[in-house]
Design a protein around this motif. Structure first.
Motif, short mmCIF file in Angstrom:
data_model
loop_
_atom_site.label_atom_id
_atom_site.label_comp_id
_atom_site.label_asym_id
_atom_site.label_seq_id
_atom_site.Cartn_x
_atom_site.Cartn_y
_atom_site.Cartn_z
N VAL A 47 0.82 -1.20 0.00
CA VAL A 47 0.00 0.00 0.00
C VAL A 47 0.86 1.26 0.00
CG1 VAL A 47 -1.72 1.33 1.27
CG2 VAL A 47 -1.94 -1.15 1.09
N ALA A 48 1.94 1.26 0.78
CA ALA A 48 2.80 2.44 0.82
C ALA A 48 3.39 2.73 -0.55
CB ALA A 48 3.92 2.23 1.85
N HIS A 68 -10.19 4.32 4.46
CA HIS A 68 -10.01 3.46 3.29
C HIS A 68 -9.50 4.29 2.12
CE1 HIS A 68 -12.14 0.16 5.26
NE2 HIS A 68 -13.09 1.02 5.58
N THR A 69 -8.74 3.63 1.25
CA THR A 69 -8.27 4.26 0.02
C THR A 69 -8.60 3.37 -1.17
OG1 THR A 69 -6.41 5.31 1.17
CG2 THR A 69 -6.27 5.18 -1.22
N VAL A 70 -9.17 3.96 -2.20
CA VAL A 70 -9.48 3.26 -3.44
C VAL A 70 -8.73 3.95 -4.57
CG1 VAL A 70 -11.27 2.65 -5.12
CG2 VAL A 70 -11.75 2.49 -2.66
N VAL A 71 -7.93 3.18 -5.30
CA VAL A 71 -7.20 3.68 -6.46
C VAL A 71 -7.78 3.02 -7.70
CG1 VAL A 71 -4.96 3.84 -7.62
CG2 VAL A 71 -5.09 3.98 -5.11
N GLU A 72 -8.15 3.84 -8.69
CA GLU A 72 -8.65 3.30 -9.96
C GLU A 72 -7.68 3.65 -11.08
OE1 GLU A 72 -12.33 3.66 -13.18
OE2 GLU A 72 -12.23 5.07 -11.50
N TYR A 73 -7.28 2.63 -11.84
CA TYR A 73 -6.57 2.84 -13.10
C TYR A 73 -7.61 2.72 -14.21
CZ TYR A 73 -1.96 2.60 -10.93
OH TYR A 73 -0.83 2.86 -10.18
N VAL A 205 -5.82 -4.11 -2.23
CA VAL A 205 -6.26 -5.36 -2.84
C VAL A 205 -6.70 -5.09 -4.28
CG1 VAL A 205 -7.90 -7.26 -2.74
CG2 VAL A 205 -6.97 -6.31 -0.62
N LYS A 206 -6.08 -5.78 -5.21
CA LYS A 206 -6.33 -5.56 -6.64
C LYS A 206 -7.65 -6.21 -7.06
CE LYS A 206 -4.21 -6.56 -11.16
NZ LYS A 206 -3.08 -7.28 -11.80
N LYS A 207 -8.49 -5.41 -7.69
CA LYS A 207 -9.80 -5.88 -8.16
C LYS A 207 -10.06 -5.35 -9.56
CE LYS A 207 -11.21 -8.15 -4.51
NZ LYS A 207 -11.57 -9.59 -4.58
N PRO A 208 -9.70 -6.10 -10.60
CA PRO A 208 -10.01 -5.66 -11.97
C PRO A 208 -11.50 -5.78 -12.26
CG PRO A 208 -8.25 -7.31 -11.94
CD PRO A 208 -8.91 -7.34 -10.60
N ASP A 215 -20.31 -4.50 -4.75
CA ASP A 215 -18.94 -5.00 -4.62
C ASP A 215 -18.17 -4.15 -3.61
OD1 ASP A 215 -19.25 -7.03 -6.55
OD2 ASP A 215 -18.72 -5.66 -8.19
N PHE A 216 -18.29 -2.84 -3.72
CA PHE A 216 -17.59 -1.96 -2.80
C PHE A 216 -18.13 -2.12 -1.37
CE2 PHE A 216 -16.37 0.51 -6.64
CZ PHE A 216 -15.00 0.55 -6.39
N ASP A 217 -19.43 -2.32 -1.23
CA ASP A 217 -20.01 -2.53 0.09
C ASP A 217 -19.34 -3.74 0.77
OD1 ASP A 217 -21.73 -0.40 -0.23
OD2 ASP A 217 -23.43 -1.64 -0.84
N ALA A 218 -19.17 -4.80 -0.01
CA ALA A 218 -18.54 -6.01 0.55
C ALA A 218 -17.07 -5.79 0.89
CB ALA A 218 -18.71 -7.18 -0.43
N LEU A 219 -16.37 -5.05 0.03
CA LEU A 219 -14.93 -4.84 0.22
C LEU A 219 -14.63 -3.84 1.34
CD1 LEU A 219 -13.95 -4.63 -3.54
CD2 LEU A 219 -13.20 -6.41 -1.95
#
Length: 221
Positions: A47-48, A68-73, A205-208, A215-219
């Motif tokens: 994560v760092a 929480h942090t969410v990164v989207e590519y 955690v990678k989630k393509p 899905d986000f609620d569960a994660l």
């Protein structure tokens, strides 16, 4: 080479000419296939390391101290990214970002030269209008990404966030900006294994795939 060699020319390229001029500089890392589903094996990254910003800094929304942090590519020409934007982005933002539960980071992963141009315009948008420009390009994707004259279409759309013809051309001729967008994509691919768009990292955690709100609620529960 610069993204567009416009020093002595006017903006009158058709789609074929546009791609010829963009090709070598923007696709050096190779095209990447898109994946439509979100059901993939879990893959945790450092994560760092993930949160180290790229050469343009991170384009983020939400409280930097969020739990929480969410990164989207993402790629601006990706139809799966548009699906996420159309179906999940607004309720996700309202539920998690606006309430201080998530810090969201959007990173460039253009799948083609046109998406690269879109990200360059978003980063160069007047008055720090990165996210409004991204929203506009996803909302109007069918009007610029899949037309015969994408340059003119992009130019017209860019006026809505404050570009003039001069600033539009300067943005797409900016070699440093092109290099920075490609650097973000290259690091995503080589360091974090991104090979499809959209790809999310939820607390590392990678989630393509185009995740749903459920899905986000569960994660994030």
């Amino acid at each position: 080479m610069s993204l567009l060699s416009w020093e002595t020319e006017t903006v009158d390229f058709n789609r074929r000419q546009f791609f010829i001029r963009l090709g070598a500089g923007t696709l050096a890392a190779g095209a990447v296939a898109m994946l439509p589903a979100a059901a993939f094996a879990e893959d945790k990254v450092d994560v760092a390391e993930l949160l180290k910003p790229g050469p343009l800094g991170d384009m983020s929304l939400g409280d930097e101290k969020a739990p929480h942090t969410v990164v989207e590519y993402a790629s601006l020409t990706c139809t799966h990214c548009k699906h996420f934007h159309d179906t999940t982005w607004k309720p996700f933002k309202e539920k998690y970002i606006d309430t201080g539960k998530v810090r969201f980071i959007l990173r460039d992963f253009p799948l083609d030269p046109l998406a690269t141009a879109g990200f360059m315009l978003a980063h160069a948008a007047p008055n720090n209008n990165f996210f409004p420009m991204v929203d506009l390009l996803f909302d109007q994707q069918d009007k610029w990404a899949f037309v015969d004259d994408p340059v003119s279409a992009l130019q017209q759309l860019s006026k809505q966030v404050g570009f003039t013809q001069d600033t539009f051309e300067l943005a797409l001729k900016n070699q440093a900006l092109l290099d920075a967008v490609n650097a973000v994509k290259d690091r995503g691919a080589t360091t974090f294994g991104v090979n499809a768009t959209p790809t999310f990292f939820v607390d590392g955690v990678k989630k393509p795939g185009a995740l749903s709100l459920e899905d986000f609620d569960a994660l994030l529960s």
